[in-house]
Write an enzyme that holds these catalytic residues in place. Structure first.
Site, PDB file in Angstrom:
ATOM      1  N   ARG A 220      12.119 -10.014   4.655  1.00 29.82           N
ATOM      2  CA  ARG A 220      12.746  -8.705   4.460  1.00 29.82           C
ATOM      3  C   ARG A 220      13.774  -8.377   5.539  1.00 29.82           C
ATOM      4  O   ARG A 220      13.611  -8.664   6.699  1.00 29.82           O
ATOM      5  CB  ARG A 220      11.703  -7.597   4.277  1.00 29.82           C
ATOM      6  CG  ARG A 220      10.884  -7.222   5.466  1.00 29.82           C
ATOM      7  CD  ARG A 220       9.822  -6.191   5.062  1.00 29.82           C
ATOM      8  NE  ARG A 220       8.870  -5.991   6.154  1.00 29.82           N
ATOM      9  CZ  ARG A 220       7.711  -5.378   6.027  1.00 29.82           C
ATOM     10  NH1 ARG A 220       7.342  -4.896   4.869  1.00 29.82           N
ATOM     11  NH2 ARG A 220       6.918  -5.239   7.072  1.00 29.82           N
TER      12      ARG A 220
ATOM     13  N   ARG B 125      13.320  -7.782  11.305  1.00 35.93           N
ATOM     14  CA  ARG B 125      12.865  -6.647  12.117  1.00 35.93           C
ATOM     15  C   ARG B 125      12.026  -7.155  13.281  1.00 35.93           C
ATOM     16  O   ARG B 125      11.341  -8.158  13.150  1.00 35.93           O
ATOM     17  CB  ARG B 125      11.976  -5.737  11.264  1.00 35.93           C
ATOM     18  CG  ARG B 125      12.726  -4.624  10.578  1.00 35.93           C
ATOM     19  CD  ARG B 125      11.900  -3.918   9.549  1.00 35.93           C
ATOM     20  NE  ARG B 125      10.486  -3.801   9.896  1.00 35.93           N
ATOM     21  CZ  ARG B 125       9.593  -3.205   9.116  1.00 35.93           C
ATOM     22  NH1 ARG B 125       9.970  -2.697   7.967  1.00 35.93           N
ATOM     23  NH2 ARG B 125       8.339  -3.128   9.461  1.00 35.93           N
TER      24      ARG B 125
ATOM     25  N   ARG C 230      -1.751 -10.833  12.143  1.00 37.02           N
ATOM     26  CA  ARG C 230      -2.200  -9.702  11.329  1.00 37.02           C
ATOM     27  C   ARG C 230      -2.937 -10.189  10.081  1.00 37.02           C
ATOM     28  O   ARG C 230      -3.939  -9.612   9.668  1.00 37.02           O
ATOM     29  CB  ARG C 230      -1.001  -8.845  10.930  1.00 37.02           C
ATOM     30  CG  ARG C 230      -0.787  -7.665  11.877  1.00 37.02           C
ATOM     31  CD  ARG C 230       0.653  -7.253  11.992  1.00 37.02           C
ATOM     32  NE  ARG C 230       1.305  -6.857  10.753  1.00 37.02           N
ATOM     33  CZ  ARG C 230       2.643  -6.787  10.621  1.00 37.02           C
ATOM     34  NH1 ARG C 230       3.415  -7.069  11.640  1.00 37.02           N
ATOM     35  NH2 ARG C 230       3.179  -6.439   9.485  1.00 37.02           N
TER      36      ARG C 230
ATOM     37  N   LYS D 188       0.833  -1.200   0.000  1.00 40.17           N
ATOM     38  CA  LYS D 188       0.000   0.000   0.000  1.00 40.17           C
ATOM     39  C   LYS D 188       0.875   1.260   0.000  1.00 40.17           C
ATOM     40  O   LYS D 188       0.569   2.240  -0.672  1.00 40.17           O
ATOM     41  CB  LYS D 188      -0.942   0.007   1.212  1.00 40.17           C
ATOM     42  CG  LYS D 188      -1.913  -1.188   1.223  1.00 40.17           C
ATOM     43  CD  LYS D 188      -2.889  -1.124   2.388  1.00 40.17           C
ATOM     44  CE  LYS D 188      -2.261  -1.427   3.727  1.00 40.17           C
ATOM     45  NZ  LYS D 188      -2.091  -2.865   4.031  1.00 40.17           N
TER      46      LYS D 188
ATOM     47  N   ARG E  51     -10.348  -0.900   8.581  1.00 46.11           N
ATOM     48  CA  ARG E  51      -9.874  -2.279   8.719  1.00 46.11           C
ATOM     49  C   ARG E  51     -10.967  -3.216   9.216  1.00 46.11           C
ATOM     50  O   ARG E  51     -10.747  -4.407   9.330  1.00 46.11           O
ATOM     51  CB  ARG E  51      -8.722  -2.302   9.708  1.00 46.11           C
ATOM     52  CG  ARG E  51      -7.346  -2.407   9.080  1.00 46.11           C
ATOM     53  CD  ARG E  51      -6.395  -2.688  10.204  1.00 46.11           C
ATOM     54  NE  ARG E  51      -5.071  -3.121   9.890  1.00 46.11           N
ATOM     55  CZ  ARG E  51      -4.100  -2.381   9.402  1.00 46.11           C
ATOM     56  NH1 ARG E  51      -4.334  -1.140   9.041  1.00 46.11           N
ATOM     57  NH2 ARG E  51      -2.895  -2.870   9.260  1.00 46.11           N
TER      58      ARG E  51
HETATM   59  P1  ADP Z   1       0.466  -3.880   8.437  1.00 48.23           P
HETATM   60  O1  ADP Z   1      -0.434  -3.482   7.295  1.00 48.23           O
HETATM   61  O2  ADP Z   1       1.777  -4.446   7.991  1.00 48.23           O
HETATM   62  O3  ADP Z   1      -0.218  -4.740   9.466  1.00 48.23           O
HETATM   63  P2  ADP Z   1       0.214  -1.183   9.558  1.00 48.23           P
HETATM   64  O4  ADP Z   1       1.343  -0.257   9.671  1.00 48.23           O
HETATM   65  O5  ADP Z   1      -0.883  -0.813   8.637  1.00 48.23           O
HETATM   66  O6  ADP Z   1       0.910  -2.560   9.171  1.00 48.23           O
HETATM   67  O7  ADP Z   1      -0.437  -1.464  10.996  1.00 48.23           O
HETATM   68  C1  ADP Z   1       0.334  -1.867  12.089  1.00 48.23           C
HETATM   69  C2  ADP Z   1      -0.570  -2.092  13.322  1.00 48.23           C
HETATM   70  O8  ADP Z   1      -1.224  -0.849  13.685  1.00 48.23           O
HETATM   71  C3  ADP Z   1      -1.732  -3.055  13.111  1.00 48.23           C
HETATM   72  O9  ADP Z   1      -1.337  -4.404  13.303  1.00 48.23           O
HETATM   73  C4  ADP Z   1      -2.729  -2.578  14.175  1.00 48.23           C
HETATM   74  O10 ADP Z   1      -2.367  -3.019  15.465  1.00 48.23           O
HETATM   75  C5  ADP Z   1      -2.551  -1.068  14.144  1.00 48.23           C
HETATM   76  N1  ADP Z   1      -3.514  -0.426  13.206  1.00 48.23           N
HETATM   77  C6  ADP Z   1      -3.218   0.207  12.043  1.00 48.23           C
HETATM   78  N2  ADP Z   1      -4.333   0.660  11.425  1.00 48.23           N
HETATM   79  C7  ADP Z   1      -5.387   0.294  12.209  1.00 48.23           C
HETATM   80  C8  ADP Z   1      -6.803   0.432  12.128  1.00 48.23           C
HETATM   81  N3  ADP Z   1      -7.403   1.045  11.086  1.00 48.23           N
HETATM   82  N4  ADP Z   1      -7.557  -0.080  13.131  1.00 48.23           N
HETATM   83  C9  ADP Z   1      -6.991  -0.706  14.174  1.00 48.23           C
HETATM   84  N5  ADP Z   1      -5.672  -0.884  14.318  1.00 48.23           N
HETATM   85  C10 ADP Z   1      -4.849  -0.397  13.353  1.00 48.23           C
END
Ligand code: ADP
Ligand code: ZN
Length: 221
Positions: free
Chosen positions: A132, A167, A178, A21, A98
């Site tokens: 990675r 990481r 996730r 993204k 999400r």
């Molecule tokens: P990734 O897509 O690799 O999981 P992000 O950087 O988008 O990484 O998100 C990292 C973490 O931040 C998520 O696992 C969650 O805990 C939190 N997070 C991010 N966006 C949201 C959201 N819209 N609602 C709830 N938690 C979120």
């Protein structure tokens, strides 16, 4: 620029962790430099690094790969979407909504006009994230499975000695969680935006190969 092109774009990027993204955002920003990028993950990590109450609150969930409570995230996004420059220049939402509650809350705040589903195989993204690593000296990104340095153990760019080192936030258990959370929530979200008539798909294995015309097509330019 035509009349149509000057209307601010309101874009949602939706895809599993590791689907790129951030990469697609960069490509869109080359075409629409003024567009506002709102990444909930980035905002949360930034709060974490500054030890704000919000960050401390979110940490428990993030460490486990779970969703931070809606109340926190929705308010965080709402506050940004209501800024004047966002209204003028449009936005790319990355990592939000999400779940279906967040999607409904978003519609109350603003009506997005483009929802891009970045489609990619689960096994591919898990490998991407698990593999990675980067050069500790210059930051160049490698991948154990797909992109190793030309000479084993030596950074292509700066010549430092490097080894595969994951990481801390890319541990297998957290990534798998996730992915599960993503899959559980994906279906209702996709249905919701399909009904709204703004859903489109993009093959996330070839984001880096997209031509400018293809990207413009994706965002209705
Ligand atoms: P990734 O897509 O690799 O999981 P992000 O950087 O988008 O990484 O998100 C990292 C973490 O931040 C998520 O696992 C969650 O805990 C939190 N997070 C991010 N966006 C949201 C959201 N819209 N609602 C709830 N938690 C979120
Ligand atoms: Zn290096």
């Amino acid at each position: 620029m035509t009349e149509k092109n000057s209307i601010p774009k309101k874009i949602i990027l939706f895809g599993p962790p590791g689907s790129g993204k951030g990469t697609l955002t960069e490509l869109i920003k080359k075409i629409l430099p003024e567009i506002f990028h709102i990444s909930t993950g980035d905002i949360l990590r930034e709060n974490l690094s500054r030890n704000t109450p919000l960050g401390l609150n979110a940490k428990v969930y993030m460490d486990k790969g779970e969703l931070v409570p809606d109340e926190i995230v929705i308010n965080m996004v709402k506050e940004r979407l209501e800024r004047e420059d966002v209204k003028d220049n449009g936005y790319i939402l990355d990592g939000f909504p999400r779940n279906i509650e967040q999607a409904r809350a978003l519609t109350e705040i603003t009506r997005a006009d483009i929802f891009i589903h970045m489609v990619i195989d689960k096994d591919i993204v898990i490998k991407r994230i698990l593999g990675r690593y980067s050069c500790p000296h210059c930051g160049k990104i490698y991948n154990k499975y797909s992109l190793n340095p030309k000479y084993e153990g030596i950074c292509d760019d700066c010549g430092s000695e490097i080894e595969f080192k994951q990481r801390s936030d890319d541990k297998e258990e957290t990534i798998l969680n996730r992915m599960d959370v993503f899959e559980q929530n994906a279906k209702p979200i996709l249905e919701y935006y399909s009904t709204m008539g703004i859903l489109r798909k993009s093959d996330a294995t070839r984001t880096l190969e997209l031509t400018r015309e293809e990207i413009e097509g994706l965002i209705d330019l």
